[in-house]
Design a protein around this motif. Structure first.
Motif, PDB file in Angstrom:
ATOM      1  N   ALA A 119      40.780  36.439  43.547  1.00 44.36           N
ATOM      2  CA  ALA A 119      41.244  35.330  42.702  1.00 44.36           C
ATOM      3  C   ALA A 119      40.171  34.936  41.698  1.00 44.36           C
ATOM      4  N   GLU A 120      38.925  34.888  42.144  1.00 40.71           N
ATOM      5  CA  GLU A 120      37.829  34.542  41.234  1.00 40.71           C
ATOM      6  C   GLU A 120      37.658  35.606  40.151  1.00 40.71           C
ATOM      7  N   ALA A 121      37.802  36.871  40.533  1.00 40.25           N
ATOM      8  CA  ALA A 121      37.686  37.948  39.556  1.00 40.25           C
ATOM      9  C   ALA A 121      38.782  37.842  38.498  1.00 40.25           C
ATOM     10  N   LEU A 122      40.022  37.606  38.924  1.00 43.91           N
ATOM     11  CA  LEU A 122      41.120  37.478  37.961  1.00 43.91           C
ATOM     12  C   LEU A 122      40.901  36.287  37.032  1.00 43.91           C
ATOM     13  N   ALA A 123      40.386  35.183  37.573  1.00 42.43           N
ATOM     14  CA  ALA A 123      40.147  34.012  36.721  1.00 42.43           C
ATOM     15  C   ALA A 123      39.134  34.340  35.630  1.00 42.43           C
ATOM     16  N   SER A 124      38.084  35.083  35.972  1.00 40.34           N
ATOM     17  CA  SER A 124      37.079  35.467  34.975  1.00 40.34           C
ATOM     18  C   SER A 124      37.668  36.414  33.941  1.00 40.34           C
ATOM     19  N   ILE A 125      38.476  37.359  34.393  1.00 37.67           N
ATOM     20  CA  ILE A 125      39.095  38.322  33.473  1.00 37.67           C
ATOM     21  C   ILE A 125      40.060  37.627  32.522  1.00 37.67           C
ATOM     22  N   HIS A 126      40.872  36.721  33.052  1.00 37.57           N
ATOM     23  CA  HIS A 126      41.852  36.026  32.217  1.00 37.57           C
ATOM     24  C   HIS A 126      41.181  35.074  31.231  1.00 37.57           C
ATOM     25  N   GLU A 127      40.046  34.481  31.622  1.00 41.26           N
ATOM     26  CA  GLU A 127      39.336  33.601  30.691  1.00 41.26           C
ATOM     27  C   GLU A 127      38.880  34.364  29.457  1.00 41.26           C
ATOM     28  N   ALA A 128      38.649  35.670  29.607  1.00 40.23           N
ATOM     29  CA  ALA A 128      38.232  36.489  28.471  1.00 40.23           C
ATOM     30  C   ALA A 128      39.409  36.956  27.632  1.00 40.23           C
ATOM     31  N   GLY A 129      40.619  36.594  28.025  1.00 40.39           N
ATOM     32  CA  GLY A 129      41.793  37.009  27.277  1.00 40.39           C
ATOM     33  C   GLY A 129      42.254  38.408  27.609  1.00 40.39           C
ATOM     34  N   ILE A 130      41.889  38.909  28.784  1.00 43.50           N
ATOM     35  CA  ILE A 130      42.235  40.270  29.194  1.00 43.50           C
ATOM     36  C   ILE A 130      43.240  40.214  30.331  1.00 43.50           C
ATOM     37  N   VAL A 131      44.170  41.149  30.338  1.00 41.62           N
ATOM     38  CA  VAL A 131      45.089  41.338  31.462  1.00 41.62           C
ATOM     39  C   VAL A 131      44.714  42.647  32.139  1.00 41.62           C
ATOM     40  N   HIS A 132      44.501  42.615  33.442  1.00 39.07           N
ATOM     41  CA  HIS A 132      44.099  43.831  34.147  1.00 39.07           C
ATOM     42  C   HIS A 132      45.195  44.877  34.088  1.00 39.07           C
ATOM     43  N   ARG A 133      46.381  44.474  34.479  1.00 35.53           N
ATOM     44  CA  ARG A 133      47.607  45.284  34.409  1.00 35.53           C
ATOM     45  C   ARG A 133      47.699  46.358  35.504  1.00 35.53           C
ATOM     46  N   ASP A 134      46.602  46.639  36.215  1.00 38.09           N
ATOM     47  CA  ASP A 134      46.664  47.690  37.226  1.00 38.09           C
ATOM     48  C   ASP A 134      45.884  47.297  38.485  1.00 38.09           C
ATOM     49  N   LEU A 135      45.940  46.017  38.854  1.00 36.73           N
ATOM     50  CA  LEU A 135      45.285  45.585  40.089  1.00 36.73           C
ATOM     51  C   LEU A 135      46.071  46.111  41.282  1.00 36.73           C
ATOM     52  N   LYS A 136      45.390  46.788  42.178  1.00 33.46           N
ATOM     53  CA  LYS A 136      46.000  47.376  43.371  1.00 33.46           C
ATOM     54  C   LYS A 136      44.875  47.718  44.341  1.00 33.46           C
ATOM     55  N   PRO A 137      45.177  48.058  45.591  1.00 34.15           N
ATOM     56  CA  PRO A 137      44.114  48.355  46.557  1.00 34.15           C
ATOM     57  C   PRO A 137      43.157  49.459  46.122  1.00 34.15           C
ATOM     58  N   ALA A 138      43.638  50.437  45.362  1.00 34.06           N
ATOM     59  CA  ALA A 138      42.758  51.518  44.922  1.00 34.06           C
ATOM     60  C   ALA A 138      41.755  51.055  43.878  1.00 34.06           C
ATOM     61  N   ASN A 139      42.032  49.930  43.211  1.00 31.29           N
ATOM     62  CA  ASN A 139      41.123  49.412  42.186  1.00 31.29           C
ATOM     63  C   ASN A 139      40.307  48.226  42.686  1.00 31.29           C
ATOM     64  N   VAL A 140      40.198  48.111  43.996  1.00 29.48           N
ATOM     65  CA  VAL A 140      39.353  47.088  44.612  1.00 29.48           C
ATOM     66  C   VAL A 140      38.359  47.810  45.522  1.00 29.48           C
ATOM     67  N   ILE A 141      37.076  47.595  45.274  1.00 29.48           N
ATOM     68  CA  ILE A 141      36.030  48.198  46.092  1.00 29.48           C
ATOM     69  C   ILE A 141      35.470  47.146  47.040  1.00 29.48           C
ATOM     70  N   LEU A 142      35.376  47.493  48.314  1.00 30.23           N
ATOM     71  CA  LEU A 142      34.766  46.603  49.300  1.00 30.23           C
ATOM     72  C   LEU A 142      33.344  47.073  49.576  1.00 30.23           C
ATOM     73  N   GLY A 143      32.386  46.215  49.264  1.00 29.40           N
ATOM     74  CA  GLY A 143      30.987  46.515  49.531  1.00 29.40           C
ATOM     75  C   GLY A 143      30.358  45.377  50.291  1.00 29.40           C
ATOM     76  N   ASP A 144      29.872  45.641  51.507  1.00 30.89           N
ATOM     77  CA  ASP A 144      29.298  44.600  52.371  1.00 30.89           C
ATOM     78  C   ASP A 144      30.284  43.450  52.596  1.00 30.89           C
ATOM     79  N   GLY A 145      31.559  43.797  52.708  1.00 25.24           N
ATOM     80  CA  GLY A 145      32.579  42.786  52.995  1.00 25.24           C
ATOM     81  C   GLY A 145      33.075  42.021  51.791  1.00 25.24           C
ATOM     82  N   GLU A 146      32.478  42.228  50.614  1.00 20.69           N
ATOM     83  CA  GLU A 146      32.893  41.513  49.410  1.00 20.69           C
ATOM     84  C   GLU A 146      33.729  42.426  48.514  1.00 20.69           C
ATOM     85  N   PRO A 147      34.784  41.879  47.885  1.00 16.53           N
ATOM     86  CA  PRO A 147      35.627  42.698  47.005  1.00 16.53           C
ATOM     87  C   PRO A 147      35.105  42.727  45.571  1.00 16.53           C
ATOM     88  N   TYR A 148      35.281  43.867  44.914  1.00 11.04           N
ATOM     89  CA  TYR A 148      34.897  44.022  43.512  1.00 11.04           C
ATOM     90  C   TYR A 148      36.046  44.695  42.771  1.00 11.04           C
TER      91      TYR A 148
END
Length: 407
Positions: A119-148
């Motif tokens: 949710a925090e990542a999407l808020a930052s992306i949307h504040e820049a005027g960008i739409v991800h358009r392809d958010l899905k499990p394959a486009n989320v990396i888990l490193g040390d328990g945190e999502p990227y």
């Protein structure tokens, strides 16, 4: 045109191939300073689409300015020449899709961290005027328990007839909102839908619109309700709102942050050209998955620790004062009153500090402790003989001395 698993691409030294997606191959690489980065080399059919590349080039500057703790930032890009590429921060970890395939659904703190981070990542992306358009499990990396979040903005920028005609699917059925599948105008609400589908998959271990051929999944997205059967109850209302068919009925990314009990990230860039405005959303209730607050600053932690120590001293001193006053009452009445009076003065002084600080809870705690000490004193003299109380006092003093010297 295949990219070698090792070699030089511009100023970047390619080390190994990490994977491939609909738009290109991703390579682990070293930048000129020796730092590891991820280089996405666009597929030949994508690189051949001049319209798509021109659109991507216009968006790269904005994409490079998006920052956030849960975003793999775009660091560099070269969209000319035979092998156009994008460079992003390298995040060591596994994709959410791989984690769920081998380990099953997320639960407890892991699920909360995923929901909040995305949710925090999407808020930052949307504040820049960008739409991800392809958010899905394959486009989320888990490193040390945190999502990227990776690949933000690429799908939207490369949405052109030339790219789709080459067989690339812009998005994955089951994570695309109904408005995308029906060819209607698409905005940031589509990312919120994808957030809901991704988190639902992470929470239940299966896609909310099932599996099967892409057309069948797309049909269920448009015409059926999502299956949230195995999703934890605290998450169902929020996911239900995010997966609504009407984009205007979904919360914004900032509202997602609020309902997840966290502040939205600060605005990092001003609104950019071509920004898709968020739909006006109804006010949503703040939701907290657990009673524990988000970790605060170091100073807040120290303040909580000091308050805990103060309370222990107030209660401990009250117990000892009541015992001392009761034990010596028969033999030295003046000392008994002096002990109680000294403790009372200390409690009133601490309560005065609480009044000055506007801390009503501190004042109430001190008053209750003072009354409890008096009650303890009266109960001890009524229930026990002076000899018994002296023995108890001696035992307490010996224990306190031993504890002090043991530390």
């Amino acid at each position: 045109m295949s990219v070698p698993t090792a070699g030089q691409l511009g100023p970047y030294r390619l080390l190994s191939r990490l994977g491939a997606g609909g738009f290109g191959e991703v390579h682990l690489a070293l930048d000129p300073d020796g730092h590891t980065v991820a280089v996405k080399v666009l597929h030949p059919h994508v690189a051949a689409d001049e319209v798509a590349l021109a659109r991507l080039a216009r968006e790269v500057e904005t994409m490079q300015r998006v920052r956030g703790p849960h975003i793999a930032e775009v660091l560099d890009a070269s969209l000319t020449g035979a092998r156009p590429y994008l460079v992003t921060r390298y995040v060591q970890g596994r994709s959410l899709a791989a984690v769920l395939a081998t380990g099953g659904p997320l639960r407890g703190e892991e699920l909360v961290r995923l929901a909040r981070g995305l949710a925090e990542a999407l808020a930052s992306i949307h504040e820049a005027g960008i739409v991800h358009r392809d958010l899905k499990p394959a486009n989320v990396i888990l490193g040390d328990g945190e999502p990227y979040v990776i690949d933000f903005g690429i799908a939207c920028a490369l949405d052109s007839a030339g790219v789709t005609a080459s067989g690339t699917v812009l998005g994955t059925p089951g994570y695309l909102g109904p408005e995308v599948l029906e060819g209607r105008e698409t905005g940031s609400a589509a990312d919120v839908f994808a957030w809901g589908a991704t988190v639902a998959y992470a929470a239940s271990g299966r896609p909310p619109y099932g599996t099967g051929p892409a057309p069948a999944v797309a049909y269920r997205v448009v015409h059926h309700e999502p299956d949230l059967t195995d999703v934890p109850s605290w998450l169902v209302p929020l996911l239900g709102d995010c997966l609504r068919a009407d984009p205007a009925a979904r919360p914004t990314a900032a509202q997602l942050c609020a309902r997840l009990g966290m502040a939205a990230p600060p605005v990092t860039v001003p609104p950019q050209r071509g920004r898709v405005p968020d739909h006006a959303e109804p006010v949503t209730e703040e939701w907290r998955p657990e009673k524990r607050d988000a970790p605060g600053s170091v100073e807040e932690a120290r303040a909580r620790h000091r308050d805990k120590v103060r309370k222990r001293w107030v209660v401990g001193a009250g117990v000892v004062s009541g015992l001392v006053a009761a034990a010596v009452r028969q033999y030295v009445p003046e000392m008994s009153l002096l002990v109680l009076a000294a403790y009372g003065v200390g409690v009133l002084a601490d309560a005065g500090l609480g009044v000055a600080a506007g801390a009503r809870a501190r004042v109430l705690f001190d008053l209750v402790s003072g009354a409890g000490t008096v009650g303890l004193y009266l109960a001890l003299i009524a229930l026990f003989s002076p000899v018994t109380l002296l023995l108890a006092l001696a035992t307490v003093m010996v224990v306190l001395v031993l504890v002090a010297f043991a530390g």
